[in-house]
Design an enzyme around this catalytic site. Sequence first.
Site, PDB file in Angstrom:
ATOM      1  N   LYS A 165       1.059  -0.951   0.145  1.00 14.78           N
ATOM      2  CA  LYS A 165      -0.057   0.021   0.029  1.00 14.78           C
ATOM      3  C   LYS A 165       0.623   0.970  -0.342  1.00 14.78           C
ATOM      4  O   LYS A 165       1.401   1.106   1.405  1.00 14.78           O
ATOM      5  CB  LYS A 165      -0.270   0.243   0.966  1.00 14.78           C
ATOM      6  CG  LYS A 165      -2.335   1.712   1.215  1.00 14.78           C
ATOM      7  CD  LYS A 165      -2.973   1.328   2.910  1.00 14.78           C
ATOM      8  CE  LYS A 165      -3.478   2.505   1.970  1.00 14.78           C
ATOM      9  NZ  LYS A 165      -3.941   3.845   1.866  1.00 14.78           N
ATOM     10  N   PHE A 210      -1.575   1.093 -10.849  1.00  9.87           N
ATOM     11  CA  PHE A 210      -1.500  -0.856 -10.768  1.00  9.87           C
ATOM     12  C   PHE A 210      -3.293  -1.249 -11.439  1.00  9.87           C
ATOM     13  O   PHE A 210      -3.439  -2.319 -10.845  1.00  9.87           O
ATOM     14  CB  PHE A 210      -2.029  -0.800  -9.463  1.00  9.87           C
ATOM     15  CG  PHE A 210      -2.942   0.751  -8.447  1.00  9.87           C
ATOM     16  CD1 PHE A 210      -4.367   0.804  -8.115  1.00  9.87           C
ATOM     17  CD2 PHE A 210      -1.993   1.753  -7.725  1.00  9.87           C
ATOM     18  CE1 PHE A 210      -4.677   1.963  -8.360  1.00  9.87           C
ATOM     19  CE2 PHE A 210      -2.548   2.661  -7.245  1.00  9.87           C
ATOM     20  CZ  PHE A 210      -4.271   3.351  -7.436  1.00  9.87           C
ATOM     21  N   ARG A 223     -16.398   2.206  -3.992  1.00 11.32           N
ATOM     22  CA  ARG A 223     -15.968   1.140  -2.866  1.00 11.32           C
ATOM     23  C   ARG A 223     -16.614  -0.634  -2.964  1.00 11.32           C
ATOM     24  O   ARG A 223     -17.187  -0.860  -2.822  1.00 11.32           O
ATOM     25  CB  ARG A 223     -16.115   1.528  -1.930  1.00 11.32           C
ATOM     26  CG  ARG A 223     -15.389   1.464  -0.422  1.00 11.32           C
ATOM     27  CD  ARG A 223     -15.694   2.283   0.675  1.00 11.32           C
ATOM     28  NE  ARG A 223     -14.610   3.141   0.649  1.00 11.32           N
ATOM     29  CZ  ARG A 223     -13.508   3.872   0.424  1.00 11.32           C
ATOM     30  NH1 ARG A 223     -12.462   3.156   0.339  1.00 11.32           N
ATOM     31  NH2 ARG A 223     -13.288   4.947   0.364  1.00 11.32           N
ATOM     32  N   LYS A 238      -7.433  -3.761   2.137  1.00 12.38           N
ATOM     33  CA  LYS A 238      -6.236  -2.471   2.036  1.00 12.38           C
ATOM     34  C   LYS A 238      -6.105  -3.473   3.908  1.00 12.38           C
ATOM     35  O   LYS A 238      -7.083  -3.549   5.080  1.00 12.38           O
ATOM     36  CB  LYS A 238      -5.980  -1.699   2.582  1.00 12.38           C
ATOM     37  CG  LYS A 238      -7.494  -1.185   2.962  1.00 12.38           C
ATOM     38  CD  LYS A 238      -7.326   0.947   3.263  1.00 12.38           C
ATOM     39  CE  LYS A 238      -9.001   1.208   3.465  1.00 12.38           C
ATOM     40  NZ  LYS A 238      -9.376   2.659   3.777  1.00 12.38           N
TER      41      LYS A 238
END
Length: 278
Positions: free
Chosen positions: A46, A118, A188, A194
């Site tokens: 991350k 990404f 989302r 994460k």
Amino acid sequence: MRRRELGLWLAGLGVPLGALAGLPEPLLAKNAPASIDPKGYLVSEKLDGVRALWDGQALRFRSGRTIAAPGWFIAMLPPLALDGELWMGRRSFERLSAAVRRTEPLDAEWRDISYQVFELPQGRGPFAQRAAQIKALVAGLQGSAVSAVEQRELTDAAALRARLKAVVAEGGEGLMLHRADAPVVQGRSDVLLKLKPTMDAEAVVLAHVPGQGRFAGQLGALEVQTPEGVRFKLGTGFSEAQRRQPPPVGSKVSYRYRDLTEAGVPRFASFLRVADEF
């Protein structure tokens, strides 16, 4: 790879060229449960950077506002949509934030910035396939400012914990887990998770609570509300400057927390940063 050759390569993927206005809403991560099994996911670090969307002609913040990047930096980017993070390295967010928010970019600062890609927002196939396409695409670009975020397959929860420990020990924030079989997803979603030593989320500022004692005449806490409608106060994590000039009512802020109460209130919540400043 020359631009014409690149165009032919992209056309073979079925990717539209030229200006790519009206890109879909970017994918946003949810918090991973501590017991997550990494099988079926691709795992990456991350990055504590600034989210940047490339639409084929302009580099934009998540808000849609154009990023004033130098021409030589823009010239390295291909004519197709990309999603990634502008990054200066670990523990460099404040310096990066100042650099990318300038209306007149400074070459000396941008020489230290890379674009870590990404996702292909208009790509096809599962994420594992798109990740391989990103790697091949970046390998054919001229210049060193564009990189493909490294994606790893981890065998079990023990390997995931070991990887998280190693990244955090080296100054990283945590890990991202992206379902290898996921198509391009908007908003989302639990296809992207994460994993951090502490969790984070966003909330909207409802009010400023006046400070007392040594904070008299300044901000004491922010009264905020989560997307789920939970209201609570953020009273720690602010700099002296932020207490003198707090995030305005209506703005969105990020905060860290350990876990949730039964009522859904974050425990040990601490202000992180203004979430929508870009």
